[in-house]
Each structure stands twice: as structure tokens, then as C-alpha cells.
Scaffold this motif. Structure first.
Motif, PDB file in Angstrom:
ATOM      1  N   LEU A 131       0.860  -1.181   0.000  1.00  0.00           N
ATOM      2  CA  LEU A 131       0.000   0.000   0.000  1.00  0.00           C
ATOM      3  C   LEU A 131       0.897   1.232   0.000  1.00  0.00           C
ATOM      4  CD1 LEU A 131      -2.412  -1.319   2.753  1.00  0.00           C
ATOM      5  CD2 LEU A 131      -2.974  -1.102   0.323  1.00  0.00           C
ATOM      6  N   TYR A 132       0.784   2.057  -1.031  1.00  0.00           N
ATOM      7  CA  TYR A 132       1.696   3.182  -1.213  1.00  0.00           C
ATOM      8  C   TYR A 132       1.210   4.466  -0.558  1.00  0.00           C
ATOM      9  CZ  TYR A 132       4.634   0.448  -4.285  1.00  0.00           C
ATOM     10  OH  TYR A 132       5.496  -0.498  -4.777  1.00  0.00           O
ATOM     11  N   PHE A 133      -0.058   4.577  -0.294  1.00  0.00           N
ATOM     12  CA  PHE A 133      -0.577   5.655   0.530  1.00  0.00           C
ATOM     13  C   PHE A 133      -1.905   5.206   1.138  1.00  0.00           C
ATOM     14  CE2 PHE A 133      -1.106   6.657  -3.974  1.00  0.00           C
ATOM     15  CZ  PHE A 133      -2.481   6.791  -4.128  1.00  0.00           C
ATOM     16  N   GLU A 134      -2.312   5.913   2.160  1.00  0.00           N
ATOM     17  CA  GLU A 134      -3.476   5.492   2.936  1.00  0.00           C
ATOM     18  C   GLU A 134      -4.761   5.892   2.226  1.00  0.00           C
ATOM     19  OE1 GLU A 134      -4.784   5.370   7.642  1.00  0.00           O
ATOM     20  OE2 GLU A 134      -3.427   6.935   6.939  1.00  0.00           O
ATOM     21  N   GLU A 135      -5.704   4.951   2.177  1.00  0.00           N
ATOM     22  CA  GLU A 135      -7.002   5.203   1.574  1.00  0.00           C
ATOM     23  C   GLU A 135      -8.095   4.746   2.531  1.00  0.00           C
ATOM     24  OE1 GLU A 135      -8.157   6.605  -1.141  1.00  0.00           O
ATOM     25  OE2 GLU A 135      -6.255   7.157  -2.082  1.00  0.00           O
ATOM     26  N   TYR A 140       3.572   3.834   2.972  1.00  0.00           N
ATOM     27  CA  TYR A 140       3.340   5.241   3.299  1.00  0.00           C
ATOM     28  C   TYR A 140       3.694   5.565   4.743  1.00  0.00           C
ATOM     29  CZ  TYR A 140      -1.021   3.379   5.297  1.00  0.00           C
ATOM     30  OH  TYR A 140      -1.942   2.649   6.029  1.00  0.00           O
ATOM     31  N   GLN A 141       3.919   4.551   5.569  1.00  0.00           N
ATOM     32  CA  GLN A 141       4.289   4.790   6.957  1.00  0.00           C
ATOM     33  C   GLN A 141       5.801   4.870   7.106  1.00  0.00           C
ATOM     34  OE1 GLN A 141       2.503   1.840   9.512  1.00  0.00           O
ATOM     35  NE2 GLN A 141       0.414   2.553   9.141  1.00  0.00           N
ATOM     36  N   LYS A 142       6.256   5.557   8.118  1.00  0.00           N
ATOM     37  CA  LYS A 142       7.683   5.691   8.369  1.00  0.00           C
ATOM     38  C   LYS A 142       8.322   4.314   8.537  1.00  0.00           C
ATOM     39  CE  LYS A 142      11.046   8.002  11.355  1.00  0.00           C
ATOM     40  NZ  LYS A 142      11.244   8.877  12.540  1.00  0.00           N
ATOM     41  N   GLY A 143       9.375   4.082   7.784  1.00  0.00           N
ATOM     42  CA  GLY A 143      10.040   2.785   7.829  1.00  0.00           C
ATOM     43  C   GLY A 143       9.405   1.740   6.951  1.00  0.00           C
ATOM     44  N   ALA A 144       8.265   2.073   6.290  1.00  0.00           N
ATOM     45  CA  ALA A 144       7.557   1.146   5.393  1.00  0.00           C
ATOM     46  C   ALA A 144       7.419  -0.245   6.004  1.00  0.00           C
ATOM     47  CB  ALA A 144       8.264   1.069   4.040  1.00  0.00           C
ATOM     48  N   PRO A 145       6.776  -0.358   7.173  1.00  0.00           N
ATOM     49  CA  PRO A 145       6.724  -1.647   7.876  1.00  0.00           C
ATOM     50  C   PRO A 145       5.877  -2.682   7.154  1.00  0.00           C
ATOM     51  CG  PRO A 145       5.240  -0.071   8.901  1.00  0.00           C
ATOM     52  CD  PRO A 145       6.010   0.695   7.869  1.00  0.00           C
ATOM     53  N   SER A 146       6.275  -3.949   7.293  1.00  0.00           N
ATOM     54  CA  SER A 146       5.521  -5.087   6.768  1.00  0.00           C
ATOM     55  C   SER A 146       4.950  -5.885   7.933  1.00  0.00           C
ATOM     56  CB  SER A 146       6.420  -5.985   5.919  1.00  0.00           C
ATOM     57  OG  SER A 146       6.842  -5.316   4.749  1.00  0.00           O
ATOM     58  N   LEU A 173      10.638  -9.952   2.419  1.00  0.00           N
ATOM     59  CA  LEU A 173       9.357  -9.256   2.494  1.00  0.00           C
ATOM     60  C   LEU A 173       9.215  -8.443   3.768  1.00  0.00           C
ATOM     61  CD1 LEU A 173       6.822 -11.825   1.004  1.00  0.00           C
ATOM     62  CD2 LEU A 173       7.914  -9.871  -0.103  1.00  0.00           C
ATOM     63  N   LEU A 174      10.188  -8.528   4.661  1.00  0.00           N
ATOM     64  CA  LEU A 174      10.134  -7.753   5.895  1.00  0.00           C
ATOM     65  C   LEU A 174      11.124  -6.597   5.891  1.00  0.00           C
ATOM     66  CD1 LEU A 174       9.729 -10.643   8.500  1.00  0.00           C
ATOM     67  CD2 LEU A 174       7.953  -9.261   7.420  1.00  0.00           C
ATOM     68  N   SER A 175      11.695  -6.294   4.721  1.00  0.00           N
ATOM     69  CA  SER A 175      12.632  -5.172   4.632  1.00  0.00           C
ATOM     70  C   SER A 175      11.856  -3.861   4.660  1.00  0.00           C
ATOM     71  CB  SER A 175      13.448  -5.256   3.337  1.00  0.00           C
ATOM     72  OG  SER A 175      12.618  -5.058   2.214  1.00  0.00           O
ATOM     73  N   ASN A 176      12.572  -2.759   4.866  1.00  0.00           N
ATOM     74  CA  ASN A 176      11.877  -1.486   5.043  1.00  0.00           C
ATOM     75  C   ASN A 176      11.355  -0.883   3.745  1.00  0.00           C
ATOM     76  OD1 ASN A 176      14.336  -0.761   3.977  1.00  0.00           O
ATOM     77  ND2 ASN A 176      14.744   0.869   5.431  1.00  0.00           N
ATOM     78  N   LYS A 177      11.909  -1.246   2.617  1.00  0.00           N
ATOM     79  CA  LYS A 177      11.341  -0.788   1.340  1.00  0.00           C
ATOM     80  C   LYS A 177      11.654  -1.795   0.246  1.00  0.00           C
ATOM     81  CE  LYS A 177      10.209   4.096   1.350  1.00  0.00           C
ATOM     82  NZ  LYS A 177      10.467   5.423   0.771  1.00  0.00           N
TER      83      LYS A 177
END
Length: 304
Positions: free
Chosen positions: A51-55, A84-90, A114-118
Motif C-alpha cells: 500500500l503506497y498511501f493510505e485510503e 506510506y508509513q515511516k520505515g515502510a513496515p511489513s 518481504l520484511l525489509s523497510n522498502k
């Protein structure tokens, strides 16, 4: 399109997936109004959402996809990344991830995190570029600039390359690249992994040449490292010094602001012995409303 329509489309697209990586929904291409923020990938038994930004429909979408995964015969793991969140958490919402996860692409194994930050070690839209390199690499000396985790190098070795020089500033990425070669049981002879700043290391790069196949796959913008609008030209100016007489060049550009002609005109001006041949087609699952805003893989051949 409503959430139910998106989930139905994802379900349809997963009917033909197998153990190989496949994008099953690509909102980033702008073909689905209101869903540019969403991508969904099938990775064997894993369904991976970014998800690249919040909807406003995020919770509804994730609940519907979790239901789909639970009822599915193909998937037992569901991962979501909020870029879209800081650190791009998974977050793993269903199941669990294997410790040594990798994807399959045309029989090649490439590590995945798949658990990396980006960036997760793997850029799936470049599949056709890697297939091209594999097809033409036999007996060639290959230079892989901005190699990241060296997937092009793996493809070149699968294609019979005589040598590959991988250049990237990130020692961590090159370490993963070494692991990718080991994962595929490739003979390390003739493969180099060099943590150079490309723009400052051409004397070292030239010493290992000349190269029969050169791959340039830079980031569009990386603060303090590379900016396509001003730095691509610096590399192109050096090409005649490091290329063999019949060198093939794969020049990549993934900036939506820059079109193919940006590169074609730079090479006409600064490396005129390289002639434009074609643009590689992008994968159908990465279709875009404007192809000039999508990935551009341009092929040039040198004529002396």
C-alpha cells in the motif's frame, strides 16, 4: 471499482499463477481509477500486498483479502506492507514466512526479503530485461552497473557469460548478490562484486574492460548518489572508453518524468557509436496508462 471488484479481479488473476513470482494486481500503472496505491503479488503460496498511501477502504480491502486467502487452495500466507508509513513496515497477517525466502524467475532463484523497510532485493518489472541478458550473454564480458543484488549477473551466468563485473555502492546489496549466485550453484569464477561509487571509479572499471555487454540500471533519484537528469550523462560519456567494438548496451530508466528520448538523445550526443535498436516490451501484468511513464529498457548496439 469497489473493493469486491478488486478482490474478484485478484482472484481471477491468481487462477493461473504457479510457484514463480507474478504480479496479480498493478494499481501503480493507473489503469484502475482510485487504486493507484495498491499492488498485489503472488509468490508461490504467499499473497503479498503493498500500500503506497493510505485510503479510506484499506481495512475493508485487507479483510476481504484475508478471507480470500483463508478460502484459497493456493495461499497460506498473507503479508501487507504500508509503504506510506515511516520505515515502510511489513506485517504478516496470516501464516508465516520461511527464513530463507526466494522467488523463482525462469528457473532462477533470487533472494527475497518481504520484511525489509522498502526494497525487498527483487524488482519484478525487470523480468524481460533479465531474460534479454540471459539470451545474449554467452561468452561475453559483462559490466553490470548499479547491480543492487546482482539479478542481472545471475541471468548473465545462466546465459553463459564469460565474466561479470558487478558494481554497486551498497556492500549489503552485493552480499545478497553473492548469495544469489550461491543459491543457484553458479561457478563464481570470473564474477566480481565491487563496492564502488560508479561516478568516481571509472579508472578501475576501465581496467577490467573492455566489455561486450553493459547494463546500466540506476535509481531515478538517490540522494547523494545518483540523479538521472544530471548523472546519466556522465556515465554515457565514458561508454566509448570501456566498450568493445560490438558492445551491446541495455540502458534502463524507471523515472515517470523522463521519456525514452531522454536517453536516446543523450547517447546520440555523447556516445554516437551506439545506435538505438529497440525498447524491450514491459510485462503485461505491469501495464500502464502511459507507457512512457513506466519502465524503459532500451537496447543499443555499437558500430565501429
Amino acid at each position: 471499482m469497489q473493493v469486491k471488484d478488486i478482490v474478484a479481479l485478484i482472484a481471477k488473476n491468481t487462477q493461473t499463477t504457479n510457484e514463480e513470482f507474478q504480479r496479480v494486481f498493478h494499481g501503480r500503472g493507473g489503469l484502475y481509477d482510485g487504486w493507484r496505491h495498491l499492488t498485489v503479488d503472488s509468490i508461490n503460496n504467499i499473497l503479498n500486498v503493498a500500500l503506497y498511501f493510505e485510503e479510506e477502504h484499506e481495512s475493508e480491502l485487507l479483510e476481504a483479502l484475508q478471507t480470500f486467502v483463508k478460502e484459497s487452495q493456493k495461499f497460506d500466507t498473507f503479508v501487507v506492507q504500508r509503504r506510506y508509513q515511516k520505515g515502510a513496515p511489513s506485517e504478516v497477517l496470516i501464516g508465516e514466512l520461511p527464513q530463507d525466502l526466494y522467488i523463482l524467475e525462469n528457473g532462477m532463484k533470487l533472494k527475497l526479503n518481504l520484511l525489509s523497510n522498502k526494497n525487498n532485493y527483487y524488482f519484478p518489472d525487470m523480468k524481460n530485461g533479465r531474460a534479454f541478458v540471459r539470451e545474449i550473454a554467452n561468452e561475453k564480458h559483462v559490466l553490470n552497473l548499479f547491480s543492487y543484488t546482482c539479478a542481472f549477473s545471475v541471468a548473465a551466468k545462466f546465459g553463459g557469460a564469460k565474466s561479470v563485473v558487478n558494481i554497486d555502492m551498497s556492500k549489503g546489496a552485493l552480499k545478497v548478490g553473492m548469495a544469489n549466485h550461491s543459491l543457484n550453484q553458479l561457478n563464481p569464477k570470473g564474477v566480481s562484486f565491487l563496492p564502488y561509487n560508479i561516478l568516481k571509479s571509472f579508472s578501475n572499471i576501465r581496467r577490467k574492460g573492455p566489455y561486450d555487454l553493459i547494463i546500466i540500471d540506476p535509481p531515478s533519484f538517490q540522494k547523494g548518489s545518483f540523479e538521472a537528469t544530471k548523472d546519466y550523462e556522465k556515465i554515457i560519456k565514458k561508454l566509448p572508453q570501456i566498450a568493445s567494438d560490438a558492445c551491446i548496451l541495455l540502458a534502463c530508466l524507471n523515472s515517470p518524468e523522463l521519456e525514452s528520448n531522454f536517453l536516446i538523445e543523450l547517447i546520440e550526443q555523447w556516445a554516437p557509436s551506439f545506435k538505438f535498436q529497440k525498447r524491450l516490451p514491459n510485462l503485461t501484468e505491469f501495464a500502464s496508462a502511459d507507457e512512457e511513464k513506466s519502465l524503459k529498457n532500451l537496447i543499443f548496439t555499437r558500430h565501429i
